[in-house]
Design an enzyme around this catalytic site. Structure first.
Site, PDB file in Angstrom:
ATOM      1  N   ASP B 349       0.822  -1.210   0.000  1.00  0.00           N
ATOM      2  CA  ASP B 349       0.000   0.000   0.000  1.00  0.00           C
ATOM      3  C   ASP B 349       0.858   1.263   0.000  1.00  0.00           C
ATOM      4  O   ASP B 349       2.019   1.234   0.382  1.00  0.00           O
ATOM      5  CB  ASP B 349      -0.920   0.016   1.229  1.00  0.00           C
ATOM      6  CG  ASP B 349      -0.122  -0.055   2.517  1.00  0.00           C
ATOM      7  OD1 ASP B 349       0.866  -0.823   2.551  1.00  0.00           O
ATOM      8  OD2 ASP B 349      -0.471   0.649   3.481  1.00  0.00           O
ATOM      9  N   GLU B 350       0.247   2.337  -0.437  1.00  0.00           N
ATOM     10  CA  GLU B 350       0.796   3.689  -0.299  1.00  0.00           C
ATOM     11  C   GLU B 350       2.263   3.812  -0.693  1.00  0.00           C
ATOM     12  O   GLU B 350       3.073   4.302   0.081  1.00  0.00           O
ATOM     13  CB  GLU B 350       0.629   4.173   1.157  1.00  0.00           C
ATOM     14  CG  GLU B 350      -0.806   4.214   1.605  1.00  0.00           C
ATOM     15  CD  GLU B 350      -0.949   4.768   3.017  1.00  0.00           C
ATOM     16  OE1 GLU B 350      -1.769   5.683   3.188  1.00  0.00           O
ATOM     17  OE2 GLU B 350      -0.242   4.294   3.944  1.00  0.00           O
TER      18      GLU B 350
END
Lengths: 529, 551
Positions: B349-350
């Site tokens: 993620d991210e």
């Protein structure tokens, strides 16, 4: 005023921000340097100066010495530290305390002087204060100045502190009616309050949901009105214990018995006290606020507050007076008839005023002062000029700053709570919002500003009990504590963050379950039992 | 499979759930019963000696073994004949359900009960099929059970030990003390199984370290709520507390301090403690972003960021180097045998691209691979190589939704976890339309707090409320309550998690039509007091009190 001097020292301190400058709340004036002295847990002593008005036998200070010894050094047996390194360090073997005015067996009051000066230099390790209460504040500061090297040696830096509170009333409200809080939870909170230099425990004892205060004049109040009359009550002994525990920490206990609203639990044990609500022409079976039209009501209040006045020794009582719902009064034909007789028309505020004024007369007759919630002022109840008005509403009827201006303009003293409702939680570092508030940033004359005697952080109990009270309180309440103690120029959020993060680890070390401000860790983490 | 609860033969409702029934809750009398409820309900007294010595501790798993050989296990032969001292304070602490039910009260109410006619003298446990006693629970573990409480013997039947654990929890919740302090249980029949197989709690031990004790306490509370997955977000930017035997420098340099680490023994302890409660431990080693702490102990792993051609700070893992992948292979090989679960969470993620963009070597690599300036392709390149490593290690992968969103080519069976709140229903549609199993977390970020009863929002969520076919809905394997650690450590974890997570526990276990907020409020209030009584600092739902105050 030593404004420029203070700024200078503040910046200096912030610049090197070592362990010695992690004080909370920040003192009014501090000068400190890298030069430090060792402290040996074996030989270190707190000592009364020969000319001190308080001497051995002074309970407040004798017990404080014991507490701070434990906080500083714990109960470990310490190895005598072998001193290595270049700097020749002198050892400080004692902190000498000189209290100017006697008064060890008294209670702290709104007028108590909490000033102190703390001098740690080559010649001295000396705490000077006007009163024992000031000495308590100085001891707390002293305990925060002592730090430990990784090798385990205790040090204190060369430091000069002159300190006093910005406001004399620095309170924390706990609500023991929405949820009962066991006695140890209250006592632990008093300890944490002392670490933060709070000096008023506003005890919102009873409310609609339960009546845990055990009255000897009206034992039915708790028998019928508490959650559980065997376990969820405060006995006379409990109350005494709280008051004495608080006194030993320089904390006043301001008891609140809120009327005429917020009294459903009272009705269980005293029949006829509450107003019967009507639906149409019939009583609906439900009850509203205290019934203000009956003599029996005032006879009850007379006796009850006589008891309360003697049980709680502080000069002030909190009489509540907030959020009175008029619907039930309106529905009741007897109340309507009374209104007509008194010529109140349809203005139920006048009825409320009638009640409050009668109550205030009762309490004044017992030689007490009183604090009331802002509605009493908003509803134009005629009160004695020395009444203290507590501001709790953020926006209505006016913004809280405007409210402070109005109250002080009318010549009353004011307490601020509106921006400090700690029970209201949100994601992230909300302590910054509490910290940013300046209680005197309203438009008004210097005389008006002088009427703001302080403020309170409020922890209402709808969603709070002993499972979550402590992490919800600390270190968030610390932000309010510094705002009420420290100089108004101490506002830099980064400087505050560094110290508060350090202070919360210190709270953990002292056994207070204070929650984190942000990511990171403490050397000594909280461990549940 | 239909699931029913009946009381004295009358079907009164169909509640699946961690808070099982109207009947068993404390204060049963105040709860209005449905019209079909028979007032003649037989109330049975429970002897405090219901459980035998060989039962209900961590030893109940052993018991299950024996049960499997005979088909039916008589868990407790004792009754009148048993001397009462057996159940006094001398009782070993590890008889956990005995303690949950009878707690401190055993000594007080024991003697008077023996003459009562209607008694439950035993709880018989029967494991019908191979018990799986020495195995680890998995996503396909059978947790169903049936429970018949009738004089004189209550019967708990399940295919596997995992169902027995769930049934024991239910049984413990059926028992209450009447006004005279007598342990009482209503005659009842329950047949129960979970709606979703993956019911998780995410804890984050990187933003703040959580002691093993805190984790074990959380596992206890999870079992009370029939959660079965501990998603252990073990490392992140801030710290690397996992002590790797292959790369000890990772925690030596990347942990907050040398006392803020999980040793191999401690990890084993967590896994075994979880197993005994029917809980899987899924570790998350999030990469290529969220890896700042990895860089401290593994030189050259992170991408050097350039400002005017000078490397200054580090970004995500460097996806262009072979050394990266040989490191990852060795690390995940270790992880794959340290954590016995079939799945590893790989994060994903991210990922921020600025640093990759600034690095000339990466730019060259992009050109070479024909990625143009689309850094999501580079990210997918990395993730695909990592996914391949994991499948070589014979493990399944779970990834955060970005991996799917960025069009990485995923092997079938890769589980995608949805965490972004905006349009999460749409995301569920797309992921399941592409045929991937999915875990829902988006509406259940418990670290985000607000004033009041936010559990109602979590409870109201319907996981299958997205547009899609029956087959698509079946790809939703469950959900997770996430307690990220930015503002959470051991000081506030329990009251922040419980009973808010309980709302999600019921949503994932109970049938779709169990959604009355009033009924849930009533039962949850009782359940939170039950948790407090069992030593979990579960915060109040609203004004009120428990009979037992947390010490």
């Amino acid at each position: 005023m030593a404004g420029s001097r203070l700024w200078l020292s503040l910046l200096l301190a912030a610049a090197f921000a070592g362990p010695a400058t992690a004080l909370w709340p920040w003192p009014q004036y501090i000068q400190t340097s890298d030069w430090h002295y060792t402290i040996s847990p074996h030989s270190f002593q707190f000592k009364y100066h020969v000319r001190s008005a308080a001497q051995s036998g002074c309970s407040v200070l004798d017990e404080a010495f014991q507490r701070y010894r434990d906080l500083l050094f714990g109960s470990e047996s310490w190895q005598r530290a072998a001193l290595t390194g270049e700097q020749q360090t002198l050892e400080k073997q004692s902190l000498v305390i000189l209290v100017v005015t006697p008064g060890c067996e008294q209670l702290p009051s709104l007028e108590s002087v909490e000033n102190y000066t703390l001098t740690i230099n080559n010649e001295q390790c000396f705490l000077l204060s006007e009163t024992v209460w000031g000495a308590l504040r100085g001891l707390e500061t002293f305990s925060q100045l002592v730090w430990r090297s990784p090798e385990g040696t205790f040090f204190i830096n060369k430091t000069e502190i002159e300190d006093f509170p910005r406001f004399p009333h620095r309170g924390l409200l706990l609500d023991t009616s929405r949820h009962y809080l066991p006695l140890p939870t209250i006592l632990d909170t008093l300890d944490a309050m002392a670490y933060n230099k709070f000096n008023v425990f506003h005890w919102h004892l009873v409310d609609d949901p339960s009546f845990p205060y055990e009255s000897f004049a009206f034992p039915e109040l708790t028998r019928k009105g508490s959650y559980n009359p065997a376990t969820h009550i405060y006995t006379a002994q409990d109350v005494k214990e709280v008051i004495e525990y608080a006194r030993l920490r320089g904390i006043r206990v301001l008891a609140e018995f809120d009327t005429p609203g917020h009294t459903l639990s009272w009705g269980q044990g005293v029949s006829g006290l509450l107003t019967p609500c009507y639906s149409g022409s019939q009583p609906s079976g439900t009850f509203g606020p205290v019934n203000p039209i009956l003599n029996s009501t005032y006879e009850f209040m007379n006796t009850f507050f006589l008891e309360v006045s003697s049980v709680f020794p502080d000069f002030y009582l909190h009489l509540g007076g907030d959020e009175v719902d008029f619907a039930c009064w309106k529905s009741n034909p007897d109340v309507q008839a009374f209104m007509k007789k008194k010529g109140f028309g349809n203005d139920f505020k006048q009825l409320e005023s009638f009640y409050i004024q009668t109550l205030l007369d009762i309490v004044s007759a017992y030689g007490k002062g009183y604090v009331v919630w802002q509605e009493v002022f908003d509803n134009k109840v005629k009160v004695r000029p020395d009444t203290i008005i507590q501001v709790w509403r953020e926006e209505v009827p006016v913004s809280y700053m405007k409210e402070l201006a109005l109250i002080t303009e009318a010549g009353f003293r004011a307490l601020l709570s509106a921006p400090w409702y700690l029970n209201r939680i949100s994601y992230g570092p909300d302590w910054e919002d509490f910290y940013r508030v300046d209680p005197l940033s309203f438009e008004g004359s210097p005389e008006q500003k002088a009427l703001v005697i302080g403020g309170e952080a409020c922890m209402w109990g709808e969603y709070v009990d002993s499972t979550n009270l402590v992490p919800r309180l600390w270190p968030r309440a610390g932000a309010v504590a510094e705002r009420l103690w420290s100089n108004k120029v101490v506002t830099d959020p980064d400087f505050a963050f560094k110290r508060l993060a350090h202070f919360r680890c210190e709270l953990l070390r002292r056994g207070v379950q204070a929650q984190p401000l942000s990511v990171g860790y403490c050397e000594q983490e909280f461990e549940q039992i | 499979m239909p699931v029913w609860i009946t009381i004295t033969g009358l079907i009164i409702g169909s509640y699946w759930g961690l808070l099982m029934s109207h009947l068993g809750v404390w204060g049963t009398l105040q709860i209005p019963m449905p019209g079909s409820y028979s007032p003649k309900t037989l109330i049975l007294k429970v002897w405090t000696s219901v459980f035998s010595k060989s039962f209900l501790g961590d030893s109940n798993v052993q018991f299950g073994m024996r049960a499997s050989s005979s088909g039916v296990g008589n868990i407790w032969p004792a009754g009148h004949q048993r001397p009462s001292k057996l159940f006094g304070l001398a009782l070993p602490r590890h008889y956990r359900y005995h303690n949950y039910i009878f707690g401190d009260h055993l000594l007080y109410h024991l003697p008077a009960k023996f003459h009562v006619k209607a008694d439950i003298q035993q709880l018989l446990v029967s494991v019908v099929r191979d018990s799986e006693c020495e195995m680890y629970p998995s996503v396909s573990s059978d947790e169903s059970y049936s429970l018949v409480v009738k004089e004189p013997v209550a019967l708990l039947k399940a295919n596997r030990v995992w169902g027995v654990l769930r049934g024991l929890e239910t049984f413990s919740q059926l028992i209450y003390q009447d006004a005279y302090g007598t342990f009482t249980v209503n005659e009842s029949t329950i047949s129960d199984s979970p709606r979703f197989p993956h019911r998780g709690i995410l804890i984050d031990t990187a933003r703040h370290f959580l002691s093993v004790k805190t984790i074990l306490r959380t596992l206890d509370a999870m079992a009370f709520n029939k959660f079965n997955v501990l998603h252990w977000h073990i490392v992140d930017d801030q710290s690397f507390p996992y002590q790797s035997t292959t790369f000890p420098e990772l925690s030596n340099k990347g942990s907050y301090s040398l006392s803020h680490v999980y040793t191999p023994n401690e990890v084993r302890e967590v896994i075994e403690y979880a197993r005994l409660r029917g809980i899987r431990v899924i570790p998350e080693f999030d990469s290529p972003g969220h890896t700042q702490s990895w860089g401290k102990g593994q030189e050259g792993l992170l991408t050097p960021c350039y400002r005017s051609y000078q490397p200054e700070v580090s970004g995500p893992i460097n996806p262009t180097l072979n050394t990266t992948y040989s490191f990852l292979y060795k690390l995940f090989k270790e992880i794959s045998w340290v954590f016995p679960d079939q799945f590893i969470h790989l994060g994903g993620d991210e990922v921020e691209y600025d640093c990759w963009e600034s690095n000339p070597n990466i730019q060259t690599f992009m050109k070479q691979k024909g990625f143009g300036t689309d850094f999501s392709k580079l990210e997918s390149f990395y993730i695909q190589k990592l996914l391949n490593i994991i499948s070589t290690l014979k493990k399944g992968s779970i990834v955060w939704q970005e991996v799917f969103d960025n069009n990485a080519k995923l092997q079938s069976g890769t589980v995608v976890q949805v965490w972004k709140e905006q349009n999460y229903a749409k995301e569920l549609s797309s992921i399941t339309a592409a045929g991937f199993p999915v875990i829902i977390s988006a509406p259940w970020y418990l670290d985000r707090i607000s004033y009041g009863q936010d559990w109602r929002l979590y409870y109201a969520v319907e996981p299958l409320n997205f547009s899609g076919t029956q087959e698509q809905k079946q790809l939703v394997i469950g959900g997770e309550a996430c307690l990220w650690g930015e503002y959470v450590d051991a000081t506030n974890l329990s009251p922040r998690l419980w009973p808010r997570a309980s709302a999600i526990g019921e949503r994932l276990w109970s049938r779709q039509d169990v959604r009355s907020l009033d009924d849930a409020y009533r039962r949850l209030t009782v359940h939170r007091c039950r948790m407090v009584r069992r030593g979990i600092a579960a915060e109040p739902l609203f004004t009120g009190y428990c009979d037992n105050v947390l010490k």
